[in-house]
Enzyme design. Structure first.
Site, PDB file in Angstrom:
ATOM      1  N   CYS A  39       0.826  -1.226   0.000  1.00  0.00           N
ATOM      2  CA  CYS A  39       0.000   0.000   0.000  1.00  0.00           C
ATOM      3  C   CYS A  39       0.854   1.268   0.000  1.00  0.00           C
ATOM      4  CB  CYS A  39      -0.894   0.049   1.233  1.00  0.00           C
ATOM      5  SG  CYS A  39      -1.774  -1.469   1.593  1.00  0.00           S
TER       6      CYS A  39
HETATM    7  N1  GLN Z   1      -1.152  -6.712   4.275  1.00  0.00           N
HETATM    8  C1  GLN Z   1      -2.065  -5.612   4.152  1.00  0.00           C
HETATM    9  C2  GLN Z   1      -3.280  -5.948   3.339  1.00  0.00           C
HETATM   10  O1  GLN Z   1      -3.428  -7.002   2.826  1.00  0.00           O
HETATM   11  C3  GLN Z   1      -1.396  -4.384   3.614  1.00  0.00           C
HETATM   12  C4  GLN Z   1      -0.951  -4.604   2.224  1.00  0.00           C
HETATM   13  C5  GLN Z   1      -0.143  -3.516   1.691  1.00  0.00           C
HETATM   14  O2  GLN Z   1       0.665  -2.851   2.373  1.00  0.00           O
HETATM   15  N2  GLN Z   1      -0.239  -3.401   0.462  1.00  0.00           N
HETATM   16  O3  GLN Z   1      -4.114  -5.108   3.192  1.00  0.00           O
END
Ligand code: GLN
Length: 237
Positions: free
Chosen positions: A2
């Site tokens: 993210c």
């Molecule tokens: N693991 C988290 C999720 O699945 C955050 C993923 C991310 O940082 N892209 O939402």
């Protein structure tokens, strides 16, 4: 993974941080420039802010499991959402994690807003019935809230020690404090005249963006900005 962003400063519109800049979170949702893991962030978005009309301490959230770039309702309303303290995120779900609103940052304990950029093995986390979803980030948020935000740095170092493959970039705020960790992914800091931005990556090409070194905690409050190195927790548990 993210991309997220936090703001503490003067009252500004959500759109001025999240939608308007040339490399805003909206652009980062389909074309991030610094993202180390994942190509785009199409699995939802969330904006949280502290409501100044309620004394500045009430967190309010607007989250969606759809891509930010197509949300015309949010685009219409975001200029009217104004706050001195904002946490926003666009999500690229980790494989196996549910794509649903309750798995989308920011998470809250009613006092803090918290976003997680990364991945963590849920088996190293204590189970908390207060977690908003089974998503690793929601479980991590619950574990951090339970321990208390003053112990954020220690919590991250210990969890990072228990899961050496974890990436643990946190962005959190409570209306008077903005805190973030760099642990496995990028984090940048921009000191503006009217406040401080922390973000996974710069939203424009301002030369003032500073990269936060990995394994550091950044704290922003009325006193200013401080950086603290986070050490492995081994030996201190
Ligand atoms: N693991 C988290 C999720 O699945 C955050 C993923 C991310 O940082 N892209 O939402």
């Amino acid at each position: 993974m993210c991309r997220h962003l936090g703001w503490l400063g003067s009252v500004v519109s959500v759109s001025s941080l999240v939608l308007d800049p040339p490399q805003s979170l909206r652009v980062q949702s389909y074309a991030p420039r610094r993202q180390k893991h994942g190509l785009m962030n199409a699995d939802g978005w969330g904006v949280g802010f502290f409501d100044d009309r309620s004394g500045g301490a009430v967190p309010r959230r607007w989250r969606s499991a759809a891509p930010l770039w197509g949300d015309t309702s949010f685009e219409s309303v975001a200029p009217a959402l104004r706050s001195h303290c904002i946490v926003a995120a666009v999500r690229s779900a980790t494989v196996g994690m549910p794509i649903e609103i309750s798995s989308t940052a920011p998470f809250t304990d009613g006092e803090w807003l918290l976003s997680h950029n990364g991945v963590v093995d849920r088996s190293v986390l204590p189970q908390h019935p207060m977690a908003e979803s089974i998503c690793d980030s929601a479980q991590l948020a619950a574990a951090i809230f339970a321990r208390g935000m003053d112990a954020l740095g220690e919590s991250i170092a210990q969890i990072g020690d228990a899961d050496p493959l974890a990436r643990l970039n946190i962005m959190a705020a409570n209306g008077s404090r903005l805190v973030a960790t760099a642990w496995g992914d990028t984090l940048f800091l921009l000191r503006r005249n009217d406040g401080v931005v922390l973000a996974s990556e710069p939203y424009d090409d301002d030369p003032g963006w500073e990269e936060v070194p990995d394994r550091h905690l950044v704290e922003v409050d009325a006193e200013g900005v401080s950086l603290t190195a986070l050490n492995h927790a081994k030996g201190v548990r």
